[in-house]
Scaffold this motif. Structure first.
Motif, PDB file in Angstrom:
ATOM      1  N   ILE A  58       0.875  -1.179   0.000  1.00  0.00           N
ATOM      2  CA  ILE A  58       0.000   0.000   0.000  1.00  0.00           C
ATOM      3  C   ILE A  58       0.906   1.222   0.000  1.00  0.00           C
ATOM      4  O   ILE A  58       1.961   1.232   0.647  1.00  0.00           O
ATOM      5  N   ARG A  60       0.772   4.552   1.183  1.00  0.00           N
ATOM      6  CA  ARG A  60       1.073   5.392   2.346  1.00  0.00           C
ATOM      7  C   ARG A  60       0.614   4.721   3.628  1.00  0.00           C
ATOM      8  O   ARG A  60      -0.305   3.902   3.631  1.00  0.00           O
ATOM      9  N   SER A  62      -0.957   6.179   6.085  1.00  0.00           N
ATOM     10  CA  SER A  62      -2.313   6.622   6.436  1.00  0.00           C
ATOM     11  C   SER A  62      -3.364   5.802   5.685  1.00  0.00           C
ATOM     12  O   SER A  62      -4.429   5.492   6.232  1.00  0.00           O
ATOM     13  N   ASP A  63      -3.059   5.415   4.437  1.00  0.00           N
ATOM     14  CA  ASP A  63      -3.989   4.558   3.693  1.00  0.00           C
ATOM     15  C   ASP A  63      -4.123   3.192   4.376  1.00  0.00           C
ATOM     16  O   ASP A  63      -5.221   2.652   4.491  1.00  0.00           O
ATOM     17  N   VAL A  66      -6.362   3.589   7.367  1.00  0.00           N
ATOM     18  CA  VAL A  66      -7.767   3.752   6.972  1.00  0.00           C
ATOM     19  C   VAL A  66      -8.351   2.423   6.515  1.00  0.00           C
ATOM     20  O   VAL A  66      -9.469   2.055   6.912  1.00  0.00           O
ATOM     21  N   TYR A  67      -7.619   1.675   5.701  1.00  0.00           N
ATOM     22  CA  TYR A  67      -8.113   0.379   5.231  1.00  0.00           C
ATOM     23  C   TYR A  67      -8.320  -0.582   6.401  1.00  0.00           C
ATOM     24  O   TYR A  67      -9.320  -1.299   6.466  1.00  0.00           O
TER      25      TYR A  67
END
Length: 136
Positions: A58, A60, A62-63, A66-67
């Motif tokens: 992935i 970043r 932060s992604d 969030v996921y």
């Protein structure tokens, strides 16, 4: 820096909740504590979140967070849905049992059942002839 402080305060509240929930439901307390501690770690060391995200493919950190949060939220909603269905089924069974119990109780209070005339299915029931009624 402000976001880190706000997230730290929020995650500290999650830790307090996890500690109180640990007494009643240990698994929830353990999972919430783990998530809060991981969140605190990634809030204060975001470079490690980015490195972990790159490791799993992935872009970043932060992604990745969030996921992960979306998956956890969906699992929580599924769990709540299943518990709600179980409770509704239990309420249905309870209401059915109460209705049957009340029907039996009212039947006992009504006294012995009345004698019923036989029902003729498929044909009209014929009344007895007038002469036999007059003899009674």
């Amino acid at each position: 820096m402000i976001a880190q402080l706000l997230l730290t305060a929020f995650l500290a509240l999650v830790l307090v909740y996890a500690w109180s929930a640990h007494r009643t439901v240990p698994i929830i307390g353990l999972l919430a504590s783990g998530a809060a501690l991981a969140g605190l770690y990634f809030v204060w060391v975001p470079e490690h979140a980015t490195a972990l995200a790159a490791f799993v493919g992935i872009g970043r950190g932060s992604d990745l967070i969030v996921y992960t949060w979306v998956v956890i939220s969906l699992l929580i909603m599924l769990n709540l849905h299943l518990k709600l269905r179980l409770q509704l089924d239990m309420i249905t069974r309870l209401a059915r049992a109460v209705a049957i119990d009340r029907a039996k109780e009212s039947r006992r209070e009504a006294g012995p059942p009345r004698k019923r005339r036989p029902v003729m299915l498929g044909r009209k029931a014929e009344a007895p002839p007038i002469e036999s009624q007059a003899k009674k």
